[in-house]
Motif scaffolding. Structure first.
Motif, PDB file in Angstrom:
ATOM      1  N   PHE A  78       0.902  -1.207  -0.033  1.00 38.40           N
ATOM      2  CA  PHE A  78       0.073  -0.065   0.027  1.00 38.40           C
ATOM      3  C   PHE A  78       0.808   1.274   0.000  1.00 38.40           C
ATOM      4  CE2 PHE A  78       0.610   1.149   4.441  1.00 38.40           C
ATOM      5  CZ  PHE A  78       1.005   0.069   5.055  1.00 38.40           C
ATOM      6  N   SER A  79       0.033   2.467  -0.108  1.00 37.27           N
ATOM      7  CA  SER A  79       1.079   3.448  -0.309  1.00 37.27           C
ATOM      8  C   SER A  79       0.317   4.648   0.732  1.00 37.27           C
ATOM      9  CB  SER A  79       0.772   4.288  -1.645  1.00 37.27           C
ATOM     10  OG  SER A  79       1.549   3.558  -2.595  1.00 37.27           O
ATOM     11  N   VAL A  80       1.091   5.363   1.314  1.00 36.37           N
ATOM     12  CA  VAL A  80       1.007   6.502   2.355  1.00 36.37           C
ATOM     13  C   VAL A  80       1.609   7.760   2.070  1.00 36.37           C
ATOM     14  CG1 VAL A  80       2.336   5.442   4.114  1.00 36.37           C
ATOM     15  CG2 VAL A  80       0.253   6.560   4.928  1.00 36.37           C
ATOM     16  N   LYS A  81       0.865   8.924   2.301  1.00 35.31           N
ATOM     17  CA  LYS A  81       1.550  10.073   2.431  1.00 35.31           C
ATOM     18  C   LYS A  81       2.048  10.604   3.737  1.00 35.31           C
ATOM     19  CE  LYS A  81      -0.605  12.299  -1.660  1.00 35.31           C
ATOM     20  NZ  LYS A  81      -1.329  13.317  -2.294  1.00 35.31           N
ATOM     21  N   LEU A  82       3.340  10.824   3.949  1.00 31.61           N
ATOM     22  CA  LEU A  82       3.701  11.347   4.971  1.00 31.61           C
ATOM     23  C   LEU A  82       3.869  12.631   5.196  1.00 31.61           C
ATOM     24  CD1 LEU A  82       6.094   8.383   5.650  1.00 31.61           C
ATOM     25  CD2 LEU A  82       3.810   8.489   6.319  1.00 31.61           C
ATOM     26  N   SER A  83       3.877  13.550   6.368  1.00 30.69           N
ATOM     27  CA  SER A  83       4.070  14.801   6.547  1.00 30.69           C
ATOM     28  C   SER A  83       5.127  15.103   7.561  1.00 30.69           C
ATOM     29  CB  SER A  83       2.912  15.857   6.710  1.00 30.69           C
ATOM     30  OG  SER A  83       2.126  15.069   8.163  1.00 30.69           O
ATOM     31  N   GLU A  84       5.391  14.013   8.540  1.00 28.29           N
ATOM     32  CA  GLU A  84       6.458  14.183   9.725  1.00 28.29           C
ATOM     33  C   GLU A  84       7.179  12.806   9.864  1.00 28.29           C
ATOM     34  OE1 GLU A  84       3.561  13.280  13.484  1.00 28.29           O
ATOM     35  OE2 GLU A  84       3.726  15.403  12.576  1.00 28.29           O
ATOM     36  N   SER A  85       8.387  13.000  10.326  1.00 28.66           N
ATOM     37  CA  SER A  85       9.021  11.894  10.468  1.00 28.66           C
ATOM     38  C   SER A  85       8.328  11.147  11.872  1.00 28.66           C
ATOM     39  CB  SER A  85      10.559  12.092  11.139  1.00 28.66           C
ATOM     40  OG  SER A  85      11.208  12.924   9.998  1.00 28.66           O
ATOM     41  N   GLY A  86       8.531   9.859  11.600  1.00 33.19           N
ATOM     42  CA  GLY A  86       8.090   8.744  12.883  1.00 33.19           C
ATOM     43  C   GLY A  86       8.181   7.421  12.674  1.00 33.19           C
ATOM     44  N   THR A  87       7.531   6.533  13.279  1.00 32.69           N
ATOM     45  CA  THR A  87       7.538   5.110  13.353  1.00 32.69           C
ATOM     46  C   THR A  87       6.299   4.539  12.862  1.00 32.69           C
ATOM     47  OG1 THR A  87       9.072   5.324  15.505  1.00 32.69           O
ATOM     48  CG2 THR A  87       7.863   3.366  14.798  1.00 32.69           C
ATOM     49  N   ILE A  88       6.499   3.739  12.060  1.00 37.44           N
ATOM     50  CA  ILE A  88       5.560   2.964  11.390  1.00 37.44           C
ATOM     51  C   ILE A  88       5.461   1.581  12.213  1.00 37.44           C
ATOM     52  CG2 ILE A  88       6.367   2.281   9.137  1.00 37.44           C
ATOM     53  CD1 ILE A  88       3.656   2.562   7.891  1.00 37.44           C
ATOM     54  N   ARG A  89       4.090   1.428  12.599  1.00 41.38           N
ATOM     55  CA  ARG A  89       4.151   0.028  13.289  1.00 41.38           C
ATOM     56  C   ARG A  89       3.239  -0.986  12.496  1.00 41.38           C
ATOM     57  NH1 ARG A  89       4.520  -2.159  18.447  1.00 41.38           N
ATOM     58  NH2 ARG A  89       2.945  -3.813  19.043  1.00 41.38           N
ATOM     59  N   PHE A  90       3.486  -2.243  12.347  1.00 39.26           N
ATOM     60  CA  PHE A  90       2.654  -3.020  11.456  1.00 39.26           C
ATOM     61  C   PHE A  90       2.138  -4.226  12.620  1.00 39.26           C
ATOM     62  CE2 PHE A  90       5.917  -1.100   8.938  1.00 39.26           C
ATOM     63  CZ  PHE A  90       5.154  -0.916   7.740  1.00 39.26           C
ATOM     64  N   GLU A  91       0.981  -4.725  12.538  1.00 42.57           N
ATOM     65  CA  GLU A  91       0.501  -5.621  13.568  1.00 42.57           C
ATOM     66  C   GLU A  91      -0.574  -6.491  12.440  1.00 42.57           C
ATOM     67  OE1 GLU A  91      -0.094  -2.969  17.452  1.00 42.57           O
ATOM     68  OE2 GLU A  91      -1.696  -3.910  16.676  1.00 42.57           O
ATOM     69  N   TRP A  92      -0.132  -7.912  12.975  1.00 41.74           N
ATOM     70  CA  TRP A  92      -0.939  -8.898  12.128  1.00 41.74           C
ATOM     71  C   TRP A  92      -1.624  -9.597  13.264  1.00 41.74           C
ATOM     72  CZ3 TRP A  92       3.699  -7.558  10.558  1.00 41.74           C
ATOM     73  CH2 TRP A  92       3.891  -7.096   9.205  1.00 41.74           C
ATOM     74  N   THR A  93      -2.991  -9.866  13.401  1.00 42.16           N
ATOM     75  CA  THR A  93      -3.486 -10.643  14.430  1.00 42.16           C
ATOM     76  C   THR A  93      -4.108 -11.955  14.087  1.00 42.16           C
ATOM     77  OG1 THR A  93      -4.418  -8.517  15.344  1.00 42.16           O
ATOM     78  CG2 THR A  93      -5.615 -10.588  16.099  1.00 42.16           C
ATOM     79  N   ASP A  94      -3.433 -13.350  14.615  1.00 41.68           N
ATOM     80  CA  ASP A  94      -4.141 -14.455  14.310  1.00 41.68           C
ATOM     81  C   ASP A  94      -5.147 -15.008  14.986  1.00 41.68           C
ATOM     82  OD1 ASP A  94      -3.921 -17.061  13.912  1.00 41.68           O
ATOM     83  OD2 ASP A  94      -1.618 -17.118  14.119  1.00 41.68           O
ATOM     84  N   ASP A  95      -6.061 -16.011  14.508  1.00 35.22           N
ATOM     85  CA  ASP A  95      -7.228 -16.410  14.984  1.00 35.22           C
ATOM     86  C   ASP A  95      -7.167 -16.888  16.528  1.00 35.22           C
ATOM     87  OD1 ASP A  95      -8.625 -16.275  12.931  1.00 35.22           O
ATOM     88  OD2 ASP A  95      -8.497 -18.487  12.206  1.00 35.22           O
ATOM     89  N   ASP A  96      -5.810 -17.262  16.922  1.00 38.56           N
ATOM     90  CA  ASP A  96      -5.781 -17.506  18.434  1.00 38.56           C
ATOM     91  C   ASP A  96      -5.302 -16.282  19.342  1.00 38.56           C
ATOM     92  OD1 ASP A  96      -3.069 -17.070  17.980  1.00 38.56           O
ATOM     93  OD2 ASP A  96      -2.200 -19.009  17.987  1.00 38.56           O
ATOM     94  N   GLY A  97      -5.459 -15.139  18.695  1.00 35.36           N
ATOM     95  CA  GLY A  97      -5.115 -14.132  19.345  1.00 35.36           C
ATOM     96  C   GLY A  97      -3.903 -13.602  19.406  1.00 35.36           C
ATOM     97  N   SER A  98      -3.040 -14.144  18.804  1.00 32.75           N
ATOM     98  CA  SER A  98      -1.470 -13.947  18.908  1.00 32.75           C
ATOM     99  C   SER A  98      -1.371 -12.642  17.958  1.00 32.75           C
ATOM    100  CB  SER A  98      -0.732 -14.993  18.095  1.00 32.75           C
ATOM    101  OG  SER A  98      -0.740 -16.279  19.258  1.00 32.75           O
TER     102      SER A  98
END
Length: 109
Positions: A78-98
């Motif tokens: 995917f694409s995203v427009k950014l206006s300031e420095s920072g941290t991008i966090r990615f989260e994947w959620t599994d069926d078992d809640g992990s």
């Protein structure tokens, strides 16, 4: 089962207002719950990544729900427009809640 490992490709630098392309992939079997074990004949329980979220400086910038029809090792771009420095966090959620997560920093000039 193989180890579940998220991987992301994020540019280290970007210009303010520029759209940057983010690529993610997670190693996951995405077991749909419809296959049978060859030895026992029993159904293999469903175990899929059902949700993916990307947050930039704590704000959701991309999210999606995943269904059993998605192939193993789901790839998301995917694409995203950014206006300031920072941290991008990615989260994947599994069926078992992990939750599997990873963070990357992006410097905006």
């Amino acid at each position: 089962m193989a180890k579940i490992k998220p991987r992301v490709k994020v540019p280290k630098k970007a210009k303010a207002g520029e759209a940057v392309t983010i690529k993610t992939l997670i190693s996951h079997p995405m077991e749909s719950g419809q296959r049978k074990d060859r030895k026992t004949g029993e159904l293999i329980p469903r175990k899929i990544i059902n949700k993916f979220v990307a947050k930039y400086n704590g704000t959701d910038v991309f999210w999606m729900d995943m269904e059993p029809a998605i192939a193993a090792n789901p790839y998301v771009e995917f694409s995203v427009k950014l206006s300031e420095s920072g941290t991008i966090r990615f989260e994947w959620t599994d069926d078992d809640g992990s939750v599997y997560d990873i963070e990357k920093k992006i410097t905006v000039a």
